[in-house]
Design a protein around this motif. Sequence first.
Motif, PDB file in Angstrom:
ATOM      1  N   ASP A   1     -27.194  12.851  18.351  1.00  0.00           N
ATOM      2  CA  ASP A   1     -26.301  13.592  19.073  1.00  0.00           C
ATOM      3  C   ASP A   1     -26.231  12.782  20.435  1.00  0.00           C
ATOM      4  O   ASP A   1     -26.885  12.143  20.671  1.00  0.00           O
ATOM      5  CB  ASP A   1     -26.569  15.023  19.153  1.00  0.00           C
ATOM      6  N   GLY A   2     -25.389  13.618  21.378  1.00  0.00           N
ATOM      7  CA  GLY A   2     -25.369  13.194  22.801  1.00  0.00           C
ATOM      8  C   GLY A   2     -24.276  11.855  23.124  1.00  0.00           C
ATOM      9  O   GLY A   2     -23.501  11.612  22.098  1.00  0.00           O
ATOM     10  N   LEU A   3     -24.032  11.891  24.413  1.00  0.00           N
ATOM     11  CA  LEU A   3     -22.962  11.216  24.842  1.00  0.00           C
ATOM     12  C   LEU A   3     -23.589   9.714  25.014  1.00  0.00           C
ATOM     13  O   LEU A   3     -24.258   9.339  25.987  1.00  0.00           O
ATOM     14  CB  LEU A   3     -22.395  11.413  26.264  1.00  0.00           C
ATOM     15  N   LYS A   4     -23.151   8.607  24.061  1.00  0.00           N
ATOM     16  CA  LYS A   4     -23.795   7.279  24.278  1.00  0.00           C
ATOM     17  C   LYS A   4     -22.940   6.419  23.422  1.00  0.00           C
ATOM     18  O   LYS A   4     -22.407   6.704  22.308  1.00  0.00           O
ATOM     19  CB  LYS A   4     -25.363   7.260  23.673  1.00  0.00           C
ATOM     20  N   GLY A   5     -23.092   5.083  23.639  1.00  0.00           N
ATOM     21  CA  GLY A   5     -22.656   4.114  22.632  1.00  0.00           C
ATOM     22  C   GLY A   5     -22.977   2.809  23.109  1.00  0.00           C
ATOM     23  O   GLY A   5     -23.527   2.500  24.475  1.00  0.00           O
ATOM     24  N   VAL A   6     -23.010   1.921  22.300  1.00  0.00           N
ATOM     25  CA  VAL A   6     -23.238   0.395  22.602  1.00  0.00           C
ATOM     26  C   VAL A   6     -21.920  -0.544  22.171  1.00  0.00           C
ATOM     27  O   VAL A   6     -21.524  -0.422  21.194  1.00  0.00           O
ATOM     28  CB  VAL A   6     -24.681  -0.350  22.127  1.00  0.00           C
ATOM     29  N   PHE A   7     -21.462  -1.235  23.233  1.00  0.00           N
ATOM     30  CA  PHE A   7     -20.525  -2.196  23.001  1.00  0.00           C
ATOM     31  C   PHE A   7     -21.091  -3.571  22.873  1.00  0.00           C
ATOM     32  O   PHE A   7     -21.835  -3.907  23.661  1.00  0.00           O
ATOM     33  CB  PHE A   7     -19.424  -2.364  24.044  1.00  0.00           C
ATOM     34  N   ARG A   8     -20.746  -4.421  21.669  1.00  0.00           N
ATOM     35  CA  ARG A   8     -21.488  -5.718  21.459  1.00  0.00           C
ATOM     36  C   ARG A   8     -20.134  -6.626  21.243  1.00  0.00           C
ATOM     37  O   ARG A   8     -19.224  -6.287  20.496  1.00  0.00           O
ATOM     38  CB  ARG A   8     -22.344  -5.679  20.463  1.00  0.00           C
ATOM     39  N   ALA A   9     -20.385  -7.901  21.637  1.00  0.00           N
ATOM     40  CA  ALA A   9     -19.468  -9.145  21.337  1.00  0.00           C
ATOM     41  C   ALA A   9     -20.230 -10.270  20.677  1.00  0.00           C
ATOM     42  O   ALA A   9     -21.309 -10.307  21.390  1.00  0.00           O
ATOM     43  CB  ALA A   9     -18.721  -9.419  22.514  1.00  0.00           C
ATOM     44  N   TYR A  10     -19.677 -10.742  19.755  1.00  0.00           N
ATOM     45  CA  TYR A  10     -20.502 -12.011  18.836  1.00  0.00           C
ATOM     46  C   TYR A  10     -19.416 -13.075  18.839  1.00  0.00           C
ATOM     47  O   TYR A  10     -18.314 -13.050  19.044  1.00  0.00           O
ATOM     48  CB  TYR A  10     -20.659 -11.512  17.698  1.00  0.00           C
ATOM     49  N   ARG A  11     -20.213 -14.405  18.797  1.00  0.00           N
ATOM     50  CA  ARG A  11     -19.572 -15.434  18.249  1.00  0.00           C
ATOM     51  C   ARG A  11     -19.017 -15.376  16.938  1.00  0.00           C
ATOM     52  O   ARG A  11     -19.715 -14.709  16.215  1.00  0.00           O
ATOM     53  CB  ARG A  11     -20.271 -16.816  18.757  1.00  0.00           C
ATOM     54  N   GLY A  12     -18.540 -16.395  16.350  1.00  0.00           N
ATOM     55  CA  GLY A  12     -17.936 -16.433  14.947  1.00  0.00           C
ATOM     56  C   GLY A  12     -19.070 -16.889  14.126  1.00  0.00           C
ATOM     57  O   GLY A  12     -19.084 -16.533  12.776  1.00  0.00           O
ATOM     58  N   ASP A  13     -20.492 -17.337  14.585  1.00  0.00           N
ATOM     59  CA  ASP A  13     -21.382 -17.536  13.859  1.00  0.00           C
ATOM     60  C   ASP A  13     -22.396 -16.339  13.797  1.00  0.00           C
ATOM     61  O   ASP A  13     -23.548 -16.375  13.425  1.00  0.00           O
ATOM     62  CB  ASP A  13     -22.114 -18.924  14.312  1.00  0.00           C
ATOM     63  N   GLY A  14     -21.962 -15.287  14.401  1.00  0.00           N
ATOM     64  CA  GLY A  14     -22.978 -14.197  14.384  1.00  0.00           C
ATOM     65  C   GLY A  14     -23.917 -14.012  15.508  1.00  0.00           C
ATOM     66  O   GLY A  14     -24.745 -12.971  15.941  1.00  0.00           O
ATOM     67  N   THR A  15     -23.867 -14.943  16.604  1.00  0.00           N
ATOM     68  CA  THR A  15     -24.629 -15.149  17.822  1.00  0.00           C
ATOM     69  C   THR A  15     -24.006 -13.757  18.676  1.00  0.00           C
ATOM     70  O   THR A  15     -22.983 -13.729  18.986  1.00  0.00           O
ATOM     71  CB  THR A  15     -24.681 -16.288  18.422  1.00  0.00           C
ATOM     72  N   LEU A  16     -25.003 -13.152  19.299  1.00  0.00           N
ATOM     73  CA  LEU A  16     -24.758 -12.089  20.322  1.00  0.00           C
ATOM     74  C   LEU A  16     -24.556 -12.758  21.438  1.00  0.00           C
ATOM     75  O   LEU A  16     -25.389 -13.470  22.061  1.00  0.00           O
ATOM     76  CB  LEU A  16     -25.850 -11.086  20.325  1.00  0.00           C
ATOM     77  N   LEU A  17     -23.324 -12.389  21.948  1.00  0.00           N
ATOM     78  CA  LEU A  17     -22.649 -13.023  23.497  1.00  0.00           C
ATOM     79  C   LEU A  17     -23.187 -11.997  24.245  1.00  0.00           C
ATOM     80  O   LEU A  17     -23.499 -12.463  25.402  1.00  0.00           O
ATOM     81  CB  LEU A  17     -20.915 -13.120  23.358  1.00  0.00           C
TER      82      LEU A  17
END
Length: 322
Positions: free
Chosen positions: A118-134
């Motif tokens: 529960d709770g107000l929360k979230g995580v935004f993530r962006a990745y390259r096309g090979d799966g590397t976290l940007l």
Amino acid sequence: MIDFIKRLLGSPQTAPRRAPTRMDEPMLSFGAVGDRFVQIASLDFFGQYRRSPDGRWLLAWRDGNDAGTHGGHRSSGPGRFYLFEGDRLAAQGRAERPNDGQVADNGSFVINDWLFGDGLKGVFRAYRGDGTLLLERSFTANLLNNGIADDGGMAVCQTCNAPGPDGSLLTIFDLASGREIAGWVPESGWAQSYAFPEAGRIRLRYHDGQAYDYAIDGQFLDRDRWIDAQARSDNVHVLHNLLRGSALTPMMSGKIIASVNAILAEPELAPAERPLALKVRGLCQEALGNLASALSDYEEAIALDPKIGLKRKAAELRRRLA
């Protein structure tokens, strides 16, 4: 719902096994539930998907555990996401509750993770096309939606209402440098989707087909056009909100009065909306100097709803007219 998905897939769901990088037969086969869901038979996977604008990439995700027994709000059992280039598996990963996937023409992609519990929360993530976290950005607010530029250079996410600095925040990211570059609350409200038409500009697109441009730093470039569209609305709450955030010019007052007249003429107008409509029209009449008409609207609104917040205004107009 679980049994329905199992029938759609034709066999019970099991934990996804690692897919080969190439296959003789197409890896992707689509289910029969509209155009939002994809079945990947080789991975025993059923979930939502999005294609890149050029159709080259496909991003699939599932907000549910591997066994398919728990989805949506839960405390355990992370979801999965897969990225395909054509029929080749290019990247895969896990997130607690992956949602709102978007993929660009260069294979870069973004996902909102709604997180367990529960709770107000979230995580935004962006990745390259090979799966590397940007990059990733945590928020103390629920995530509403997101977007990525067609070329994969920029990305954006929007939060829902929440107390504190993260509430209703639109945040913009430069994926080339992997950093957050701006964050502000859009005056025109939450958008349905986003575009980056040129450097230094973001376009917010809405359900009614309208689109408005902002500078990356939050300057509302299309504010006059937005105000004009709001003043012509057939929703009295939109008109009321417009009055609270904008200076009433004679031209705008006239447009709003015309809109309110049309609303009041509707035979099926909800009784609770009539006093608010009269209040809006009265405020515009007062701004135009039509004090007698304004007082008439105020008095009728007060009679219908004594808590409409107009008693002092009505008393002041009576003194001025006397």
